[in-house]
Design an enzyme around this catalytic site. Structure first.
Site, PDB file in Angstrom:
ATOM      1  N   CYS A 133       0.833  -1.206   0.000  1.00 32.44           N
ATOM      2  CA  CYS A 133       0.000   0.000   0.000  1.00 32.44           C
ATOM      3  C   CYS A 133       0.864   1.251   0.000  1.00 32.44           C
ATOM      4  O   CYS A 133       1.368   1.669   1.049  1.00 32.44           O
ATOM      5  CB  CYS A 133      -0.933  -0.012   1.205  1.00 32.44           C
ATOM      6  SG  CYS A 133      -1.938   1.472   1.345  1.00 32.44           S
ATOM      7  N   CYS A 136      -0.461   4.135   2.138  1.00 35.59           N
ATOM      8  CA  CYS A 136      -0.241   3.966   3.576  1.00 35.59           C
ATOM      9  C   CYS A 136       1.225   4.201   3.950  1.00 35.59           C
ATOM     10  O   CYS A 136       1.516   4.808   4.977  1.00 35.59           O
ATOM     11  CB  CYS A 136      -0.606   2.545   4.034  1.00 35.59           C
ATOM     12  SG  CYS A 136      -2.089   1.878   3.292  1.00 35.59           S
ATOM     13  N   ASP A 137       2.150   3.708   3.147  1.00 40.47           N
ATOM     14  CA  ASP A 137       3.554   3.629   3.580  1.00 40.47           C
ATOM     15  C   ASP A 137       4.535   4.478   2.772  1.00 40.47           C
ATOM     16  O   ASP A 137       5.708   4.562   3.152  1.00 40.47           O
ATOM     17  CB  ASP A 137       4.022   2.161   3.522  1.00 40.47           C
ATOM     18  CG  ASP A 137       3.172   1.265   4.416  1.00 40.47           C
ATOM     19  OD1 ASP A 137       2.770   1.733   5.487  1.00 40.47           O
ATOM     20  OD2 ASP A 137       2.913   0.107   4.030  1.00 40.47           O
TER      21      ASP A 137
END
Ligand code: NAP
Length: 306
Positions: A133, A136-137
């Protein structure tokens, strides 16, 4: 508690099914194990959903869909489905913790989860440099060198997104042609921070405490090499979330649910929509159409059978 329709999964397909079922005045419950929105929330920017000509944040689009469905009466609860019984006219859903719900009709919108590379180091470094992701990261890799594995829409779109943070993004693809949309390809090819490595597969993720190398092999020459990277984003497709069905609903060879054009499965009163369904085009646009179709088919089924 008995509902007319229970929708399992709160991505675009599920939320749209909920919107249409609620507007048809069915008593409708949507069960989602995380937060509503599904995979859309793992995409930073959506620019191929009609009506938002400048594009829209994935999270914002999901929130708008949720609000709209709730406005018309959809109930949404958070819970993990542990049991499904489809044998009787009233179908039963059991959640972790034991709560049980009955419904005249079920719409399966459980989506899909990222496919794993299944190479050495993937498990060890998951969450410590290995991610599925970018939204997300991605921000953890400011000015770092990272690798994206894959050549589809996800890999190319997320590689472009990751150039916001990373200094250099390698895209490792097993062929010499991308599968992704041409417009994404054009952007990626003209992005100075993206370097493509063709005809190559990832073989091992290495590091100490965190990732510092990706071992790759060229499939044409057999040559092996090592890329110095701090992060690896894996986008090699998705597998459908159908385990919970335990074979009760017909699936294809890849475990995607088979439906007819009304989104009806082989079990009367049970429908499927979105990425969990066997279909040629997996998009938000197709998911919402299928959600609407499934809901209207459920309305008809209930009218005729109850
Ligand atoms: P995908 O279209 O299935 O592409 C997977 C990619 O990973 C392919 O390039 C494939 O290579 C490669 N691959 C598969 N298994 C591999 C392995 N074991 N090792 C190395 N490479 C491997 O998956 P996706 O890109 O996640 O997209 C999923 C669906 O969502 C698609 O229908 C896509 O169109 C849609 N989507 C759309 C958008 C958008 O519209 N902007 C964004 C994201 C996703 P080959 O090409 O050689 O098969």
């Amino acid at each position: 508690m008995t509902y007319d329709v229970i929708i399992i999964g709160g991505g675009p397909a599920g939320l749209t099914a909920g919107l249409y079922a609620s507007r048809a005045r069915l008593k409708s419950l949507l069960i989602e194990k995380g937060l509503p929105g599904g995979l859309v929330t793992t995409t930073e920017w959506v620019e191929n959903y009609p009506g938002f000509e400048e594009g829209i944040l994935g999270v914002e689009l999901a929130m708008k869909m949720e609000k709209q469905a709730v406005k018309f009466g959809l109930e949404i609860i958070q819970g993990a489905v542990t049991g499904i019984s489809l044998n009787d006219k009233l179908k039963e859903i059991t959640l972790e913790g034991g709560a049980r719900y009955l419904a005249k009709s079920i719409i399966l919108c459980t989506g899909a989860h990222p496919r794993l590379l299944q190479i050495e180091g993937e498990d060890e470094f998951r969450g410590k440099g290995v991610s599925y992701c970018a939204t997300c990261d991605g921000a953890f890799f400011r000015d770092k060198t990272i690798a994206v594995v894959g050549g589809g829409d996800s890999a190319v779109q997320e590689a472009i997104f990751l150039t916001k943070f990373a200094g250099l993004v390698y895209v490792i693809h097993r062929r010499d042609k991308l599968r992704s949309e041409k417009i994404l390809q054009e952007r990626a090819f003209s992005n100075p921070k993206i370097k493509f490595i063709w005809d190559s597969v990832a073989e091992k993720i290495a590091g100490e405490g965190g990732v510092n190398a990706l071992h790759i092999r060229n499939l044409k020459t057999g040559e092996k090499s090592e890329l110095a990277v701090h992060g690896i984003f894996i986008y090699i497709g998705y597998n459908p979330n159908t385990e919970m069905l335990g074979g009760m609903v017909e699936t294809n060879g890849n475990n995607y649910i088979v439906t007819d054009e009304n989104m009806a499965t082989n079990v009367p009163g049970v429908y499927a929509a979105g990425d969990v369904r066997s279909k040629p085009l997996k998009q938000i646009t197709t998911a919402v159409g299928e959600g609407a179709t499934a809901a209207m088919a459920a309305v008809k089924y209930i009218e005729e059978n109850f």
